[in-house]
Motif scaffolding. Structure first.
Motif, PDB file in Angstrom:
ATOM      1  N   ALA A 105       0.821  -1.214   0.000  1.00 28.23           N
ATOM      2  CA  ALA A 105       0.000   0.000   0.000  1.00 28.23           C
ATOM      3  C   ALA A 105       0.853   1.262   0.000  1.00 28.23           C
ATOM      4  N   GLU A 106       2.088   1.176   0.525  1.00 24.52           N
ATOM      5  CA  GLU A 106       2.988   2.323   0.457  1.00 24.52           C
ATOM      6  C   GLU A 106       3.383   2.624  -0.993  1.00 24.52           C
ATOM      7  N   ILE A 107       3.471   1.582  -1.801  1.00 21.59           N
ATOM      8  CA  ILE A 107       3.850   1.744  -3.207  1.00 21.59           C
ATOM      9  C   ILE A 107       2.641   2.163  -4.042  1.00 21.59           C
ATOM     10  N   ASN A 108       1.512   1.487  -3.846  1.00 17.48           N
ATOM     11  CA  ASN A 108       0.276   1.808  -4.565  1.00 17.48           C
ATOM     12  C   ASN A 108      -0.914   1.308  -3.755  1.00 17.48           C
ATOM     13  N   PRO A 109      -1.660   2.208  -3.100  1.00 22.04           N
ATOM     14  CA  PRO A 109      -2.777   1.797  -2.245  1.00 22.04           C
ATOM     15  C   PRO A 109      -3.988   1.300  -3.012  1.00 22.04           C
ATOM     16  N   ASN A 110      -3.961   1.401  -4.331  1.00 26.53           N
ATOM     17  CA  ASN A 110      -5.107   0.973  -5.143  1.00 26.53           C
ATOM     18  C   ASN A 110      -4.833  -0.303  -5.938  1.00 26.53           C
ATOM     19  N   ALA A 111      -3.723  -0.960  -5.662  1.00 28.22           N
ATOM     20  CA  ALA A 111      -3.359  -2.146  -6.437  1.00 28.22           C
ATOM     21  C   ALA A 111      -4.290  -3.316  -6.147  1.00 28.22           C
ATOM     22  N   ASN A 112      -4.417  -4.187  -7.148  1.00 32.80           N
ATOM     23  CA  ASN A 112      -5.083  -5.478  -6.956  1.00 32.80           C
ATOM     24  C   ASN A 112      -4.031  -6.479  -6.491  1.00 32.80           C
ATOM     25  N   LEU A 113      -4.355  -7.209  -5.431  1.00 32.14           N
ATOM     26  CA  LEU A 113      -3.383  -8.100  -4.809  1.00 32.14           C
ATOM     27  C   LEU A 113      -3.642  -9.543  -5.205  1.00 32.14           C
ATOM     28  N   MET A 114      -2.559 -10.225  -5.597  1.00 28.71           N
ATOM     29  CA  MET A 114      -2.606 -11.659  -5.848  1.00 28.71           C
ATOM     30  C   MET A 114      -1.631 -12.335  -4.893  1.00 28.71           C
ATOM     31  N   PHE A 115      -1.867 -13.607  -4.615  1.00 26.71           N
ATOM     32  CA  PHE A 115      -1.091 -14.312  -3.609  1.00 26.71           C
ATOM     33  C   PHE A 115      -0.621 -15.661  -4.153  1.00 26.71           C
ATOM     34  N   ILE A 116       0.454 -16.149  -3.565  1.00 25.60           N
ATOM     35  CA  ILE A 116       0.919 -17.487  -3.931  1.00 25.60           C
ATOM     36  C   ILE A 116       1.759 -18.045  -2.790  1.00 25.60           C
ATOM     37  N   ASP A 117       1.574 -19.325  -2.487  1.00 26.49           N
ATOM     38  CA  ASP A 117       2.449 -20.000  -1.531  1.00 26.49           C
ATOM     39  C   ASP A 117       3.841 -20.110  -2.140  1.00 26.49           C
ATOM     40  N   ASN A 118       4.858 -20.093  -1.311  1.00 30.34           N
ATOM     41  CA  ASN A 118       6.219 -20.063  -1.857  1.00 30.34           C
ATOM     42  C   ASN A 118       6.701 -21.405  -2.383  1.00 30.34           C
ATOM     43  N   ASP A 119       5.846 -22.425  -2.367  1.00 22.97           N
ATOM     44  CA  ASP A 119       6.193 -23.696  -3.005  1.00 22.97           C
ATOM     45  C   ASP A 119       5.304 -23.975  -4.226  1.00 22.97           C
ATOM     46  N   ASP A 120       4.429 -23.015  -4.572  1.00 21.00           N
ATOM     47  CA  ASP A 120       3.559 -23.167  -5.733  1.00 21.00           C
ATOM     48  C   ASP A 120       4.165 -22.465  -6.944  1.00 21.00           C
ATOM     49  N   MET A 121       3.522 -22.602  -8.087  1.00 24.22           N
ATOM     50  CA  MET A 121       4.003 -21.963  -9.320  1.00 24.22           C
ATOM     51  C   MET A 121       2.836 -21.389 -10.108  1.00 24.22           C
ATOM     52  N   MET A 122       3.098 -20.256 -10.762  1.00 21.74           N
ATOM     53  CA  MET A 122       2.109 -19.610 -11.623  1.00 21.74           C
ATOM     54  C   MET A 122       2.292 -20.048 -13.071  1.00 21.74           C
ATOM     55  N   HIS A 123       1.189 -20.291 -13.760  1.00 19.76           N
ATOM     56  CA  HIS A 123       1.249 -20.405 -15.210  1.00 19.76           C
ATOM     57  C   HIS A 123       1.633 -19.035 -15.757  1.00 19.76           C
ATOM     58  N   PRO A 124       2.389 -18.960 -16.859  1.00 20.42           N
ATOM     59  CA  PRO A 124       2.833 -17.658 -17.384  1.00 20.42           C
ATOM     60  C   PRO A 124       1.709 -16.677 -17.703  1.00 20.42           C
ATOM     61  N   LEU A 125       0.484 -17.155 -17.890  1.00 23.01           N
ATOM     62  CA  LEU A 125      -0.626 -16.273 -18.258  1.00 23.01           C
ATOM     63  C   LEU A 125      -1.498 -15.886 -17.061  1.00 23.01           C
ATOM     64  N   ARG A 126      -1.119 -16.271 -15.870  1.00 26.54           N
ATOM     65  CA  ARG A 126      -2.006 -16.099 -14.710  1.00 26.54           C
ATOM     66  C   ARG A 126      -2.419 -14.635 -14.492  1.00 26.54           C
ATOM     67  N   ILE A 127      -1.457 -13.748 -14.410  1.00 27.86           N
ATOM     68  CA  ILE A 127      -1.783 -12.359 -14.087  1.00 27.86           C
ATOM     69  C   ILE A 127      -2.653 -11.729 -15.166  1.00 27.86           C
ATOM     70  N   VAL A 128      -2.285 -11.901 -16.433  1.00 32.61           N
ATOM     71  CA  VAL A 128      -3.022 -11.238 -17.501  1.00 32.61           C
ATOM     72  C   VAL A 128      -4.443 -11.772 -17.627  1.00 32.61           C
ATOM     73  N   VAL A 129      -4.667 -13.055 -17.353  1.00 34.36           N
ATOM     74  CA  VAL A 129      -6.021 -13.604 -17.427  1.00 34.36           C
ATOM     75  C   VAL A 129      -6.885 -13.020 -16.314  1.00 34.36           C
ATOM     76  N   PHE A 130      -6.319 -12.859 -15.125  1.00 37.28           N
ATOM     77  CA  PHE A 130      -7.066 -12.214 -14.038  1.00 37.28           C
ATOM     78  C   PHE A 130      -7.424 -10.773 -14.408  1.00 37.28           C
ATOM     79  N   GLN A 131      -6.470 -10.038 -14.951  1.00 38.06           N
ATOM     80  CA  GLN A 131      -6.730  -8.649 -15.313  1.00 38.06           C
ATOM     81  C   GLN A 131      -7.835  -8.554 -16.362  1.00 38.06           C
ATOM     82  N   GLU A 132      -7.743  -9.384 -17.394  1.00 36.88           N
ATOM     83  CA  GLU A 132      -8.761  -9.376 -18.434  1.00 36.88           C
ATOM     84  C   GLU A 132     -10.115  -9.827 -17.892  1.00 36.88           C
TER      85      GLU A 132
END
Length: 478
Positions: free
Chosen positions: A192-219
């Motif tokens: 929130a110090e960087i951007n208080p209006n950002a959309n937050l996504m989360f991930i466990d540190n042993d999981d992995m994101m598909h390369p399209l994860r963020i953009v599909v959420f945004q769309e």
């Protein structure tokens, strides 16, 4: 460590100030094999016609904020087939002058072993490989033994230095342990110090994101026309069970390229170890998680306001957050054939959980052995007394106690109707399995414990605090 105590990791090309020599320069390289140092090319001065090069530690560097690349600067490469092209313009962090589409990824990074460092490396690499329209930011909280935190920080510095479309921030807590949701609390504050209006996504540190994860959420959020304060869930995922090794679970073993979702199906070594769960089946397969959601910052700030440290220190507080998210946005999203899954998640099988109970708390499988959620607390005197009265070991009573806490903490203080339903069902189930009266006795003890996490003022504020944000369920199909 205060909330503001976090490190901004430099990228190649960043303009920096080197404190030790009172000089400005540019990051040219990061060299892990030379003491985890940055090669900085200093700017020429009036006294020198040639610029000098120094090897500099992170602690000796300050970024020139006015030169930092904006989080939302466009990075679409029209010559690359691996980039996703927007259906409509996404060249700004604001859409329609109203919606902030900036994404911050929050990662609670508890590293207790070399194995966890290896898994965290894979996780961080998957984040850095996101194919996005605009820059995003990554916020990581580190806890664990010093040697593992230092090792992980060096790895993150290397990854961040090469990240063209993301800025990485790290909070090294200096702590041997910090509960997952306490990590998230601090990361939300830093984000929130960087951007208080950002959309937050989360991930466990042993999981992995598909390369399209963020953009599909945004769309997805844009196409649905959701209010900016409303969260969005896309739950399709691959589940890796406790028998998948770090080598077998690499993203390159699961997908062949950024557009692929099926490569894992042809690997015979993964047969029976990997399971696809479409979003529509996550509930019935006990595969729903809070990190299935993209959540506005304001909602997370409200959640932490209503949940004091004692509550967020429970290893099951993530389930409370999940229950809140399902309440405020009970949206039905159809399974999207083009994006069958967007996350790879380690999850202990039901057989593993049953074996753990039958073996009196002994975790099965290498991965389950170092998962916090699979560890039971040391049996208490109350556990011993109940074990003596019923045909259970004290460790088995402790497992039942943990299970009851995972249910009660979801609804306590804000959804009495669901808490009453859970009480009825779980007491009946426990009595049938372990003897008449066991369920009532254990439930009363655990409910009193969970109740102690909250004061009267917070409980009063929590009543009616979480209401549905949408009038009716919507369906999305891109």
């Amino acid at each position: 460590m205060t909330t503001s105590s976090f490190l901004t990791l430099p990228r190649i090309g960043d303009k920096v100030y080197v404190k030790s020599c009172n000089s400005k320069g540019t990051i040219k390289k990061f060299l892990l094999d030379q003491g985890a140092s940055y090669e900085v090319q200093l700017r020429r001065t009036n006294k020198s016609k040639q610029s000098a090069t120094l090897m500099v530690k992170l602690t000796n560097i300050e970024l020139e904020s006015k030169q930092q690349k904006s989080e939302t600067e466009v990075t679409v490469n029209s010559d690359s087939n691996d980039r996703i092209h927007a259906n409509s313009a996404t060249n700004s962090d604001k859409e329609d002058g109203d919606h902030d589409t900036t994404v911050h990824v929050l990662v609670p990074g508890h590293v207790v072993s070399e194995r966890r460092v290896c898994l965290f490396l894979r996780c961080a690499q998957s984040i850095s490989h996101q194919q996005t329209h605009s820059d995003f930011a990554v916020f990581i909280g580190l806890s664990g033994p010093t040697k593992h935190r230092e090792s992980m920080l060096n790895i993150l510095m290397a990854i961040a230095s090469q990240s063209e479309n993301s800025r990485w921030y790290v909070q090294d807590t200096g702590l041997d342990a910090r509960p997952q949701m306490e990590h998230i609390r601090h990361l939300v504050d830093i984000s929130a110090e960087i951007n208080p209006n950002a959309n937050l996504m989360f991930i466990d540190n042993d999981d992995m994101m598909h390369p399209l994860r963020i953009v599909v959420f945004q769309e997805g959020k844009k196409n649905l026309g959701l209010p900016k304060e409303c969260p969005l869930a896309l739950g399709g995922k691959l589940l890796l069970n406790e028998h998948v090794s770090p080598e077998e679970g690499q993203l390159g073993r699961l997908i062949a390229n950024t557009q692929d979702f099926d490569f894992w199906k042809i690997d015979p070594s993964l047969k029976g170890k990997v399971q696809w769960v479409p979003g529509s089946k996550c509930g019935e397969m006990d595969a729903e998680e809070y990190f299935d959601w993209m959540v506005p910052t304001a909602l997370m700030q409200k959640f932490f306001h209503l949940n004091p440290v004692h509550a967020t220190s429970s290893k099951y507080c993530d389930l409370r957050l999940l229950a809140v998210l399902n309440k405020v946005c009970p949206m039905e999203v159809v399974d999207v054939p083009h994006y069958p899954w967007l996350l790879v998640h380690y999850k202990a099988s039901e057989d593993c959980k049953r074996d753990m109970f039958d073996h009196h708390g002994e975790a099965c499988g290498n991965h389950a052995s170092d998962q916090v959620s699979m560890k039971i607390v040391k049996p208490s005197e109350k556990d011993k007394k109940l074990a003596q009265k019923y045909t259970l070991s004290k460790a088995q009573v402790a497992i039942c106690r943990d299970h009851f806490e995972s249910i009660i903490i979801q609804y306590y203080g804000w959804d009495q109707k669901k808490l009453d339903m859970a009480r009825r069902d779980k007491i009946e189930e426990a009595n049938k399995s372990h003897g008449s009266g066991f369920g009532e006795a254990l439930w009363a003890q655990v409910e009193a414990k969970v109740g102690s996490y909250f004061n009267k003022q917070i409980l009063e504020e929590s009543k009616g605090a979480w209401e549905c944000m949408i009038k009716e369920s919507k369906w999305w199909s891109p």
